[in-house]
Design a protein around this motif. Structure first.
Motif, PDB file in Angstrom:
ATOM      1  N   VAL A 192       0.837  -1.206   0.000  1.00 31.94           N
ATOM      2  CA  VAL A 192       0.000   0.000   0.000  1.00 31.94           C
ATOM      3  C   VAL A 192       0.871   1.254   0.000  1.00 31.94           C
ATOM      4  CG1 VAL A 192      -1.618   1.355   1.398  1.00 31.94           C
ATOM      5  CG2 VAL A 192      -1.984  -1.105   1.103  1.00 31.94           C
ATOM      6  N   LYS A 193       1.921   1.228   0.817  1.00 32.69           N
ATOM      7  CA  LYS A 193       2.811   2.392   0.906  1.00 32.69           C
ATOM      8  C   LYS A 193       3.500   2.656  -0.428  1.00 32.69           C
ATOM      9  CE  LYS A 193       6.875   4.146   3.351  1.00 32.69           C
ATOM     10  NZ  LYS A 193       7.930   3.826   4.350  1.00 32.69           N
ATOM     11  N   ALA A 194       4.005   1.588  -1.058  1.00 31.12           N
ATOM     12  CA  ALA A 194       4.717   1.742  -2.324  1.00 31.12           C
ATOM     13  C   ALA A 194       3.804   2.296  -3.410  1.00 31.12           C
ATOM     14  CB  ALA A 194       5.309   0.403  -2.767  1.00 31.12           C
ATOM     15  N   VAL A 195       2.582   1.779  -3.469  1.00 30.73           N
ATOM     16  CA  VAL A 195       1.623   2.253  -4.481  1.00 30.73           C
ATOM     17  C   VAL A 195       1.291   3.722  -4.233  1.00 30.73           C
ATOM     18  CG1 VAL A 195      -0.703   1.985  -5.407  1.00 30.73           C
ATOM     19  CG2 VAL A 195       0.653  -0.036  -4.855  1.00 30.73           C
ATOM     20  N   ALA A 196       1.097   4.081  -2.962  1.00 29.18           N
ATOM     21  CA  ALA A 196       0.774   5.471  -2.631  1.00 29.18           C
ATOM     22  C   ALA A 196       1.879   6.412  -3.092  1.00 29.18           C
ATOM     23  CB  ALA A 196       0.546   5.604  -1.123  1.00 29.18           C
ATOM     24  N   GLN A 197       3.137   5.999  -2.871  1.00 28.68           N
ATOM     25  CA  GLN A 197       4.267   6.831  -3.275  1.00 28.68           C
ATOM     26  C   GLN A 197       4.379   6.908  -4.792  1.00 28.68           C
ATOM     27  OE1 GLN A 197       7.638   5.082  -1.255  1.00 28.68           O
ATOM     28  NE2 GLN A 197       7.339   6.344   0.563  1.00 28.68           N
ATOM     29  N   LEU A 198       4.215   5.782  -5.458  1.00 28.85           N
ATOM     30  CA  LEU A 198       4.331   5.755  -6.920  1.00 28.85           C
ATOM     31  C   LEU A 198       3.246   6.586  -7.592  1.00 28.85           C
ATOM     32  CD1 LEU A 198       5.187   1.978  -7.453  1.00 28.85           C
ATOM     33  CD2 LEU A 198       6.689   3.912  -7.956  1.00 28.85           C
ATOM     34  N   GLN A 199       2.037   6.571  -7.026  1.00 32.73           N
ATOM     35  CA  GLN A 199       0.907   7.262  -7.636  1.00 32.73           C
ATOM     36  C   GLN A 199       0.680   8.667  -7.073  1.00 32.73           C
ATOM     37  OE1 GLN A 199      -1.040   5.873 -10.318  1.00 32.73           O
ATOM     38  NE2 GLN A 199       0.855   4.711 -10.251  1.00 32.73           N
ATOM     39  N   GLY A 200       1.413   9.012  -6.016  1.00 28.82           N
ATOM     40  CA  GLY A 200       1.272  10.340  -5.431  1.00 28.82           C
ATOM     41  C   GLY A 200      -0.064  10.572  -4.753  1.00 28.82           C
ATOM     42  N   ILE A 201      -0.613   9.504  -4.142  1.00 26.64           N
ATOM     43  CA  ILE A 201      -1.881   9.628  -3.422  1.00 26.64           C
ATOM     44  C   ILE A 201      -1.699   9.116  -1.998  1.00 26.64           C
ATOM     45  CG2 ILE A 201      -3.290   9.430  -5.493  1.00 26.64           C
ATOM     46  CD1 ILE A 201      -3.703   6.514  -4.921  1.00 26.64           C
ATOM     47  N   SER A 202      -2.701   9.299  -1.178  1.00 25.01           N
ATOM     48  CA  SER A 202      -2.569   8.915   0.217  1.00 25.01           C
ATOM     49  C   SER A 202      -2.713   7.401   0.394  1.00 25.01           C
ATOM     50  CB  SER A 202      -3.623   9.617   1.074  1.00 25.01           C
ATOM     51  OG  SER A 202      -4.899   9.053   0.833  1.00 25.01           O
ATOM     52  N   PRO A 203      -2.015   6.818   1.386  1.00 26.06           N
ATOM     53  CA  PRO A 203      -2.166   5.391   1.691  1.00 26.06           C
ATOM     54  C   PRO A 203      -3.618   5.031   2.026  1.00 26.06           C
ATOM     55  CG  PRO A 203      -0.217   6.260   2.768  1.00 26.06           C
ATOM     56  CD  PRO A 203      -0.963   7.443   2.213  1.00 26.06           C
ATOM     57  N   THR A 204      -4.357   5.994   2.604  1.00 30.32           N
ATOM     58  CA  THR A 204      -5.763   5.750   2.945  1.00 30.32           C
ATOM     59  C   THR A 204      -6.579   5.462   1.681  1.00 30.32           C
ATOM     60  OG1 THR A 204      -5.597   7.222   4.858  1.00 30.32           O
ATOM     61  CG2 THR A 204      -7.812   6.714   4.064  1.00 30.32           C
ATOM     62  N   THR A 205      -6.320   6.239   0.622  1.00 31.29           N
ATOM     63  CA  THR A 205      -7.022   6.023  -0.639  1.00 31.29           C
ATOM     64  C   THR A 205      -6.669   4.668  -1.237  1.00 31.29           C
ATOM     65  OG1 THR A 205      -7.057   8.402  -1.098  1.00 31.29           O
ATOM     66  CG2 THR A 205      -7.398   6.929  -2.967  1.00 31.29           C
ATOM     67  N   VAL A 206      -5.376   4.330  -1.194  1.00 30.20           N
ATOM     68  CA  VAL A 206      -4.935   3.043  -1.735  1.00 30.20           C
ATOM     69  C   VAL A 206      -5.591   1.892  -0.970  1.00 30.20           C
ATOM     70  CG1 VAL A 206      -2.967   1.539  -2.189  1.00 30.20           C
ATOM     71  CG2 VAL A 206      -2.736   4.009  -2.490  1.00 30.20           C
ATOM     72  N   MET A 207      -5.654   2.031   0.361  1.00 33.73           N
ATOM     73  CA  MET A 207      -6.270   0.983   1.170  1.00 33.73           C
ATOM     74  C   MET A 207      -7.766   0.849   0.841  1.00 33.73           C
ATOM     75  SD  MET A 207      -6.072  -1.441   3.269  1.00 33.73           S
ATOM     76  CE  MET A 207      -4.369  -1.240   3.783  1.00 33.73           C
ATOM     77  N   LYS A 208      -8.423   1.983   0.560  1.00 36.10           N
ATOM     78  CA  LYS A 208      -9.844   1.943   0.195  1.00 36.10           C
ATOM     79  C   LYS A 208     -10.026   1.178  -1.115  1.00 36.10           C
ATOM     80  CE  LYS A 208     -13.863   4.893  -0.634  1.00 36.10           C
ATOM     81  NZ  LYS A 208     -14.376   6.288  -0.662  1.00 36.10           N
ATOM     82  N   VAL A 209      -9.138   1.465  -2.088  1.00 34.55           N
ATOM     83  CA  VAL A 209      -9.191   0.762  -3.372  1.00 34.55           C
ATOM     84  C   VAL A 209      -8.939  -0.731  -3.167  1.00 34.55           C
ATOM     85  CG1 VAL A 209      -8.107   0.518  -5.635  1.00 34.55           C
ATOM     86  CG2 VAL A 209      -8.460   2.797  -4.669  1.00 34.55           C
TER      87      VAL A 209
END
Length: 220
Positions: A192-209
């Motif tokens: 989740v952290k890696a995706v958030a950094q790569l996409q420039g969005i919050s970890p909370t959003t990634v976790m929701k997805v």
């Protein structure tokens, strides 16, 4: 010690959130396979769910792992990558020094580096490489943080509303289209952290997805 006697090892795995089970299981699987290939006996596994921004002193499992290794004559600590042992270059160096002071080897799987050579002598190259790579990682994290903060400030100066309006919801199909790349990266096993950094969005959003499209598909 008989050279044929299996050396004693511990595994330390860390992820940023409780929901990132796939990543921690991947770490444990890969490190266990490595241990088997090297005739290492795993004495204990330490798993930690804590933000990478936390200091080492706040990482209880990390502290417990070092204490266990020191008190039980552990030969080697297995880690997926060196960033697991500290949020900054200084903390990684402290972890390395602690291991060397107690004659405990550390193997970093991603970087394929060990603190000690096969003949038991200390590697002169590994500490240098670890320091350089840690500095590069820290610079990258600081750069990402700077860009995100700068973007937020610029948006606020332009009067752009930050965050979603209250009670605003998106159709699931629209959400899926908007975060298609996030879903793709999660399915490939990125944290989740890696995706958030790569996409420039919050970890909370990634976790929701992840909960909407990844966890659901597994449960089905």
């Amino acid at each position: 010690m008989d050279p044929n006697t299996p050396k004693r090892a511990v595994i330390y795995a860390r992820v940023s959130s409780e929901g990132d089970r796939q990543n921690v299981e991947r770490q444990l699987h890969d490190l266990s396979e490595y241990a088997e290939s090297q005739n290492l006996t795993i004495e204990q596994i330490f798993k930690e769910h804590i933000s990478g921004a936390k200091k080492n002193s706040q990482r209880q499992q990390l502290q417990d792992m070092f204490t266990f290794a020191e008190e039980n004559g552990i030969d080697i600590i297995l880690c997926s990558e060196m960033s697991r042992l500290g949020r900054s270059v200084y903390e990684v160096q402290e972890s390395i020094k602690r291991a060397i002071d107690h004659n405990i080897n550390i193997y970093f799987q991603k970087e394929n580096l060990s603190l000690f050579n096969p003949d038991g002598t200390q590697s002169m190259i590994t500490p240098i490489v670890v320091t350089v790579l840690s500095v590069c990682s820290q610079i990258e994290r600081d750069s990402i943080r700077f860009r995100l903060n700068s973007g937020r400030r610029l948006a606020m100066e332009r009067g752009v509303q930050m965050g979603r309006p209250k009670n605003a919801t998106k159709p699931e199909s629209q959400f899926k289209d908007e975060y298609a790349e996030v879903i793709r990266l999660l399915k490939k096993g990125y944290s989740v952290k890696a995706v958030a950094q790569l996409q420039g969005i919050s970890p909370t959003t990634v976790m929701k997805v992840k909960k909407m499209f990844i966890i659901k598909s597994v449960e089905k």
